[in-house]
Enzyme design. Structure first.
Site, PDB file in Angstrom:
ATOM      1  N   ARG A  55       0.784  -1.235   0.000  1.00  0.00           N
ATOM      2  CA  ARG A  55       0.000   0.000   0.000  1.00  0.00           C
ATOM      3  C   ARG A  55       0.821   1.292   0.000  1.00  0.00           C
ATOM      4  O   ARG A  55       0.239   2.374  -0.011  1.00  0.00           O
ATOM      5  CB  ARG A  55      -1.006   0.049   1.169  1.00  0.00           C
ATOM      6  CG  ARG A  55      -2.053  -1.034   1.135  1.00  0.00           C
ATOM      7  CD  ARG A  55      -3.330  -0.619   1.830  1.00  0.00           C
ATOM      8  NE  ARG A  55      -3.130  -0.260   3.223  1.00  0.00           N
ATOM      9  CZ  ARG A  55      -4.101   0.190   4.009  1.00  0.00           C
ATOM     10  NH1 ARG A  55      -5.337   0.341   3.536  1.00  0.00           N
ATOM     11  NH2 ARG A  55      -3.855   0.484   5.263  1.00  0.00           N
ATOM     12  N   ASP A  56       2.143   1.205   0.017  1.00  0.00           N
ATOM     13  CA  ASP A  56       2.938   2.429  -0.080  1.00  0.00           C
ATOM     14  C   ASP A  56       4.209   2.168  -0.894  1.00  0.00           C
ATOM     15  O   ASP A  56       5.323   2.492  -0.470  1.00  0.00           O
ATOM     16  CB  ASP A  56       3.295   2.959   1.308  1.00  0.00           C
ATOM     17  CG  ASP A  56       3.734   4.419   1.285  1.00  0.00           C
ATOM     18  OD1 ASP A  56       3.468   5.105   0.270  1.00  0.00           O
ATOM     19  OD2 ASP A  56       4.345   4.876   2.273  1.00  0.00           O
ATOM     20  N   VAL A  57       4.012   1.574  -2.076  1.00  0.00           N
ATOM     21  CA  VAL A  57       5.139   1.292  -2.969  1.00  0.00           C
ATOM     22  C   VAL A  57       5.610   2.614  -3.584  1.00  0.00           C
ATOM     23  O   VAL A  57       4.828   3.336  -4.208  1.00  0.00           O
ATOM     24  CB  VAL A  57       4.716   0.306  -4.079  1.00  0.00           C
ATOM     25  CG1 VAL A  57       5.817   0.165  -5.118  1.00  0.00           C
ATOM     26  CG2 VAL A  57       4.367  -1.045  -3.471  1.00  0.00           C
TER      27      VAL A  57
END
Length: 199
Positions: A55-57
């Site tokens: 969710r935070d690539v």
């Protein structure tokens, strides 16, 4: 772990630089960048196989250690896939969020795949094509067709552009459906000598 008096978490200490630092130096050739992106895919693939969504690539969340190994880090907003669906909160970093999160707050592994495409594009042109400052700005961009005009100016094999466009397709169903589909597509791209260096 836990002792008699307190609980604790043990994490690996990684000496190295994150991809943001690496991109800013502009010291890599395109073939090396493809190797790095394959390693990024492998890191996210390992996470997805655990049924987890990162969710935070983004570049800052990949570190290249002293041995040249790429590691995916910062799982602070990750969730189990079983927890996906509609969410009141938007998790992630502006400029790497897929359209469906902006529009409907829906979250799944396709969001990680989209973000990898943005990271890949950034590796090529040294800046995020979708970098914006506010949710309202990115929401305005979250409508088809999503375009990477800066990529059209890069001297790259057409298959590279097609790969990034598929990673960042507006419709999640038009993207690669799993991370393990991406690496063979990366490896299939061949380079002529004139394409070797980016800088």
């Amino acid at each position: 772990g836990r002792t008699e008096h307190f609980s604790f978490i043990v994490m690996e200490y990684i000496q190295g630089a994150n991809l943001n630092d690496y991109f800013h130096k502009k010291i890599y050739g395109i073939e090396e960048m493809f190797v790095i992106m394959q390693a990024c895919c492998a890191g996210i693939e390992a996470i997805h196989k655990k049924n987890i969504i990162h969710r935070d690539v983004k570049p800052a969340n990949f570190i290249i250690d002293r041995e040249g190994q790429v590691k995916a880090v910062d799982m602070g907003v990750s969730v189990m896939n079983a927890q996906t669906g509609l969410d009141d909160d938007i998790c992630g970093t502006l400029g790497y969020l897929p359209p469906e999160i902006i529009q409907t707050h829906s979250q799944n592994k396709q969001g990680d795949i989209y973000a990898l495409g943005v990271v890949f594009a950034q590796a090529i042109v040294y800046r995020n094509p979708f970098l914006v400052g506010h949710v309202s700005e990115i929401a305005a961009k979250a409508k088809p067709p999503l375009t990477f005009n800066v990529l059209d100016q890069a001297i790259l094999p057409e298959k590279t552009i097609e790969l990034i466009r598929k990673l960042t397709a507006f419709d999640p169903q038009q993207r690669f459906q799993t991370i393990d589909e991406v690496v063979p597509a990366l490896r299939a791209i061949k380079f002529e000598p004139k394409h070797k260096e980016l800088c």
